[in-house]
Scaffold this motif. Sequence first.
Motif, PDB file in Angstrom:
ATOM      1  N   VAL A  64      89.457  98.308 -17.080  1.00  0.00           N
ATOM      2  CA  VAL A  64      87.852  98.681 -16.617  1.00  0.00           C
ATOM      3  C   VAL A  64      88.553  99.461 -15.708  1.00  0.00           C
ATOM      4  O   VAL A  64      89.031  98.577 -14.633  1.00  0.00           O
ATOM      5  N   GLU A  65      88.305 101.067 -15.149  1.00  0.00           N
ATOM      6  CA  GLU A  65      88.685 100.917 -13.598  1.00  0.00           C
ATOM      7  C   GLU A  65      87.731 100.920 -12.351  1.00  0.00           C
ATOM      8  O   GLU A  65      86.218 101.285 -13.023  1.00  0.00           O
ATOM      9  N   ALA A  66      87.485 100.187 -11.641  1.00  0.00           N
ATOM     10  CA  ALA A  66      86.479 100.115 -10.655  1.00  0.00           C
ATOM     11  C   ALA A  66      85.901 101.600  -9.993  1.00  0.00           C
ATOM     12  O   ALA A  66      86.313 102.400 -10.475  1.00  0.00           O
ATOM     13  N   PRO A  67      84.453 101.257  -9.987  1.00  0.00           N
ATOM     14  CA  PRO A  67      84.166 102.418  -8.882  1.00  0.00           C
ATOM     15  C   PRO A  67      84.419 102.878  -7.655  1.00  0.00           C
ATOM     16  O   PRO A  67      85.320 102.092  -6.977  1.00  0.00           O
ATOM     17  N   ALA A  68      84.480 103.808  -7.834  1.00  0.00           N
ATOM     18  CA  ALA A  68      85.650 104.456  -6.487  1.00  0.00           C
ATOM     19  C   ALA A  68      85.966 103.995  -5.230  1.00  0.00           C
ATOM     20  O   ALA A  68      86.594 103.836  -4.638  1.00  0.00           O
ATOM     21  N   LEU A  69      84.505 103.593  -4.634  1.00  0.00           N
ATOM     22  CA  LEU A  69      84.682 103.299  -3.106  1.00  0.00           C
ATOM     23  C   LEU A  69      84.005 101.672  -3.153  1.00  0.00           C
ATOM     24  O   LEU A  69      84.196 101.166  -2.617  1.00  0.00           O
ATOM     25  N   PHE A  70      84.762 101.176  -4.774  1.00  0.00           N
ATOM     26  CA  PHE A  70      84.164  99.525  -4.450  1.00  0.00           C
ATOM     27  C   PHE A  70      85.168  99.068  -3.499  1.00  0.00           C
ATOM     28  O   PHE A  70      84.558  98.212  -2.993  1.00  0.00           O
ATOM     29  N   LEU A  71      86.331  99.532  -2.830  1.00  0.00           N
ATOM     30  CA  LEU A  71      87.256  98.818  -2.081  1.00  0.00           C
ATOM     31  C   LEU A  71      87.093  99.218  -0.886  1.00  0.00           C
ATOM     32  O   LEU A  71      87.030  97.875  -0.008  1.00  0.00           O
ATOM     33  N   ALA A  72      86.454 100.579  -0.592  1.00  0.00           N
ATOM     34  CA  ALA A  72      85.886 101.086   0.149  1.00  0.00           C
ATOM     35  C   ALA A  72      84.809 100.130   0.933  1.00  0.00           C
ATOM     36  O   ALA A  72      84.558  99.957   2.079  1.00  0.00           O
ATOM     37  N   ALA A  73      84.314 100.142  -0.577  1.00  0.00           N
ATOM     38  CA  ALA A  73      82.501  99.562   1.005  1.00  0.00           C
ATOM     39  C   ALA A  73      82.655  97.811   0.714  1.00  0.00           C
ATOM     40  O   ALA A  73      81.661  97.492   1.272  1.00  0.00           O
ATOM     41  N   THR A  74      82.926  97.239   0.223  1.00  0.00           N
ATOM     42  CA  THR A  74      82.937  96.007   0.290  1.00  0.00           C
ATOM     43  C   THR A  74      83.859  95.414   1.483  1.00  0.00           C
ATOM     44  O   THR A  74      84.785  95.947   1.964  1.00  0.00           O
ATOM     45  N   MET A  75      82.657  94.868   2.237  1.00  0.00           N
ATOM     46  CA  MET A  75      83.049  94.353   3.530  1.00  0.00           C
ATOM     47  C   MET A  75      83.608  93.770   4.095  1.00  0.00           C
ATOM     48  O   MET A  75      84.540  93.440   5.066  1.00  0.00           O
TER      49      MET A  75
END
Lengths: 178, 131
Positions: A64-75
């Motif tokens: 299961v791949e993460a939503p595309a911006l999951f890493l970038a959006a996590t503060m």
Amino acid sequence: MTAAVVSSPALEEVLARARELIGQWRDEDCGTPTVKDFCRYAAALNDGGYIRRARALEADGRPVEAPALFLAATMSWEDGPTEDELRPDGLARRESPCTEGLPVRQVHGGQSVRLVRPPVAGTRITAARAVVSARHKRGRSGEFVLLGVRTRFLSPDGGELAAVDETIVVLDATGGDR
Amino acid sequence: MTAPAVGAECPPRRYAHTSVQLFRFSAVSWNAHRIHYDAAYAATEGFPDAVVQSTLHGEMLSRHALEWAGPGARLESVAWRNVATAVAGERLTWAATVSSVEGARVRLDARILKADGSECVTGTVEVTRAG
């Protein structure tokens, strides 16, 4: 429109601290995100389709791949400070580099995200983060400092997953001029 | 979807973020900045309501681009600049123009507009369309 002289002592201190930090990379352990982490993120975006697809893949034993911006959006990937350690505006020290104890406020100026490979649930992720630039500017609403922060997200094999450049705008909360 | 042409305008998408969504997005992205969920605090910084997160703008730029690009499209990159603040309940419009096409890879100049047509966010999104 770069100002030659910094009027605000607080912003001058932000600049001095940032210049000391530039290029000093700090590693962070982002942990091992799960399908639930991804689905909760998607739920906050009202993306029911992602949740259904992710859970179906998981049930089939497929990655299961993460939503595309999951890493970038996590503060932040830290466990997190308790409330009494937060600044009055709610930010933690990590999210507010170079500003501890100073009468400043900050907003996000923007972001640039380059995606290389999507993170997969159950895979450990690390990040390397550094202040990469600090510039003093003067605009219509007064002077401010632009902090550039770069984060590189890596998989266990050292491969890059994503690279994020963000701009943090730091303003003097007192009005500024000496 | 036929191959897009440079200069083509994407159909605009209109939406608003509720205060509930801003709170949930702050929670899930571990963003405790009070301007995003505490309207009274946001007012002390001069904002009329809870402020939309920068990364939520990035999500909207990307998601509408992927939706436009069709099933199976993949996000390659997104970059944006916050020009003005948006707050909970504010009517926003996603708009985009095709700026380059290289095979399946399409680059959009994208923007989020306020109700009066002024720019709130400007940026670029690169997607690869499914073959």
